[in-house]
Design an enzyme around this catalytic site. Structure first.
Site, mmCIF file in Angstrom:
data_model
loop_
_atom_site.group_PDB
_atom_site.id
_atom_site.type_symbol
_atom_site.label_atom_id
_atom_site.label_comp_id
_atom_site.label_asym_id
_atom_site.label_seq_id
_atom_site.Cartn_x
_atom_site.Cartn_y
_atom_site.Cartn_z
ATOM 1 N N ARG A 46 9.847 1.038 -6.051
ATOM 2 C CA ARG A 46 8.860 0.047 -6.486
ATOM 3 C C ARG A 46 9.043 -0.346 -7.956
ATOM 4 O O ARG A 46 8.830 -1.506 -8.333
ATOM 5 C CB ARG A 46 7.458 0.609 -6.276
ATOM 6 C CG ARG A 46 6.354 -0.401 -6.554
ATOM 7 C CD ARG A 46 5.015 0.170 -6.136
ATOM 8 N NE ARG A 46 3.947 -0.804 -6.257
ATOM 9 C CZ ARG A 46 2.820 -0.574 -6.916
ATOM 10 N NH1 ARG A 46 2.622 0.595 -7.517
ATOM 11 N NH2 ARG A 46 1.886 -1.500 -6.981
ATOM 12 N N HIS A 50 9.010 -4.105 -9.596
ATOM 13 C CA HIS A 50 8.051 -4.547 -10.616
ATOM 14 C C HIS A 50 8.736 -4.909 -11.928
ATOM 15 O O HIS A 50 8.163 -5.634 -12.748
ATOM 16 C CB HIS A 50 6.973 -3.473 -10.841
ATOM 17 C CG HIS A 50 5.934 -3.463 -9.770
ATOM 18 N ND1 HIS A 50 4.664 -2.959 -9.951
ATOM 19 C CD2 HIS A 50 5.966 -3.924 -8.493
ATOM 20 C CE1 HIS A 50 3.974 -3.096 -8.833
ATOM 21 N NE2 HIS A 50 4.736 -3.662 -7.927
ATOM 22 N N ASN A 78 0.355 -2.595 -12.182
ATOM 23 C CA ASN A 78 0.968 -1.342 -12.662
ATOM 24 C C ASN A 78 -0.023 -0.261 -13.082
ATOM 25 O O ASN A 78 0.258 0.934 -12.949
ATOM 26 C CB ASN A 78 1.889 -1.631 -13.861
ATOM 27 C CG ASN A 78 3.122 -2.431 -13.459
ATOM 28 O OD1 ASN A 78 3.501 -2.447 -12.296
ATOM 29 N ND2 ASN A 78 3.731 -3.098 -14.425
ATOM 30 N N HIS A 177 7.615 -0.758 2.317
ATOM 31 C CA HIS A 177 6.356 -0.081 2.619
ATOM 32 C C HIS A 177 6.501 0.853 3.821
ATOM 33 O O HIS A 177 5.506 1.316 4.365
ATOM 34 C CB HIS A 177 5.232 -1.097 2.819
ATOM 35 C CG HIS A 177 4.879 -1.827 1.551
ATOM 36 N ND1 HIS A 177 4.006 -2.886 1.504
ATOM 37 C CD2 HIS A 177 5.290 -1.636 0.260
ATOM 38 C CE1 HIS A 177 3.896 -3.323 0.251
ATOM 39 N NE2 HIS A 177 4.667 -2.592 -0.519
#
Ligand code: HEM
Ligand code: CA
Length: 311
Positions: A46, A50, A78, A177
């Site tokens: 992840r 990001h 975040n 996911h």
């Protein structure tokens, strides 16, 4: 041997002469970190996402508040959520020992995302290298460009398109996911007040919803954790897509992939049926995401410490 400089292209052999052990060092520290904390594979995957969605894959996400820099770590996506930065620090300090000021923090995150996927049982790919590190962060970019779990399908798709990614990339990358966890606060709305009229999201499987409510009450328990893929939370596989087809996607942004768009429903169905197809596309889309506007050549810098710019 000629090096390619500043032409914007990344290539797998970038550190072959300057830090031949770089990939081994990254891999061994990831293996240790994931054996200490099995969620870490998800968190590192992840982190790269990001980073890349904000000014490109330039390690902007790693910078702490300092001087004129306002850290991306405080953004909505975040804050209280992003994990794994200490592992990146650990890798970086090992790399500084082996080959000082050579391997960028941005490349470390790209390698970490690949190694984490592999260690969780997912596909491998060749990581393109040569990204350099930004000398600034963008808090507003982090708030605006990273999709939110309650965004509409259209908004999420638009945010991907703005990064040069298409619907195939959106569906394949959402397959991330298949591992990792979400806090209650990221999906509570679906359980109690989906449309603003105090009604739950009726497209969520009702027994699954009831189960979620027990540990995600109307108020309180914000930080309680739920697996994004309850069937196999630590295994990188295609069960995420099978959950979606059973109306058991945890986040609203997962569910819209099957309820709001025909093309994306079709892709979900294909990945649910064919793990290899998912793996192949995931690898391609990760390379594509890793190519979002990197700094190359003499742009940016190679940070000594991933948390701050060189003085
Ligand atoms: C499509 C739009 C996406 C949305 C709206 C979204 C949203 C979220 C949210 C809300 C969480 C839980 C955060 C928390 O509550 O602390 C999460 C977790 C996660 N996301 Fe996404 N995500 C998206 C796409 C992606 C992509 C493209 C990747 C990777 C390529 C990714 C990888 C992950 C992983 C691995 C986790 C679990 C992290 C952990 O356990 O530490 N997501 N995501
Ligand atoms: Ca970035």
């Amino acid at each position: 041997h000629k090096t390619i400089e500043g032409n914007g292209y990344l290539y797998p052999q970038f550190y072959d002469r300057t830090c031949p052990k770089a990939q081994e060092i990254v891999k061994s520290i990831i293996a240790k970190a994931v054996s200490r904390d099995s969620r870490m594979a998800a968190s590192l995957l992840r982190l790269h996402f990001h980073d890349c969605f904000v000014k490109g894959c330039d390690a902007s996400i790693l910078l702490d508040n300092a001087g004129s820099i306002i850290s991306e770590k405080g953004s909505n996506p975040n804050r209280n959520s992003v994990r794994g930065i200490e592992v990146i620090d650990e890798i970086k300090s090992a790399l500084e020992q082996a080959c000082p000021q050579t391997v960028s923090c941005a490349d470390v995150m790209a390698l970490a995302a690949r190694d984490s996927t592999v260690i969780a049982g997912g596909p491998s790919w060749v990581v393109l290298l040569g990204r350099r590190d930004a000398r600034g962060a963008s808090l507003s970019g982090s708030n605006q460009n990273i999709p939110a779990p309650n965004n509409t399908f259209q908004t999420i798709f638009t945010k991907f398109k703005l990064k040069g990614l298409n619907i195939v990339d959106l569906v394949a990358l959402s397959g991330s996911h298949t591992i990792g966890f979400s806090r209650c606060t990221s999906f509570r709305q679906r359980l109690y007040n989906q449309t603003g009229n105090a009604k739950p999201d009726f497209t969520l499987d009702q027994s699954y919803a009831a189960q979620l409510r027990t540990r995600c009450p109307r108020s309180g328990g914000d930080q309680n954790l739920f697996s994004l893929d309850p069937v196999s939370p630590f295994k990188f596989d295609n069960s995420y897509f099978r959950n979606l087809l059973a109306s058991k996607g945890l986040l609203n942004s997962d569910e819209v992939l099957v309820t709001k768009n025909q093309e994306s429903l079709q892709l979900v169905t294909q990945y649910a049926q064919n793990n290899q197809l998912f793996f192949e596309q995931f690898a391609k889309s990760m390379v594509k995401m890793g190519n979002i506007t990197p700094l190359t050549g003499s742009m940016g810098e190679i940070r000594k410490n991933c948390r701050k710019i060189n003085s």
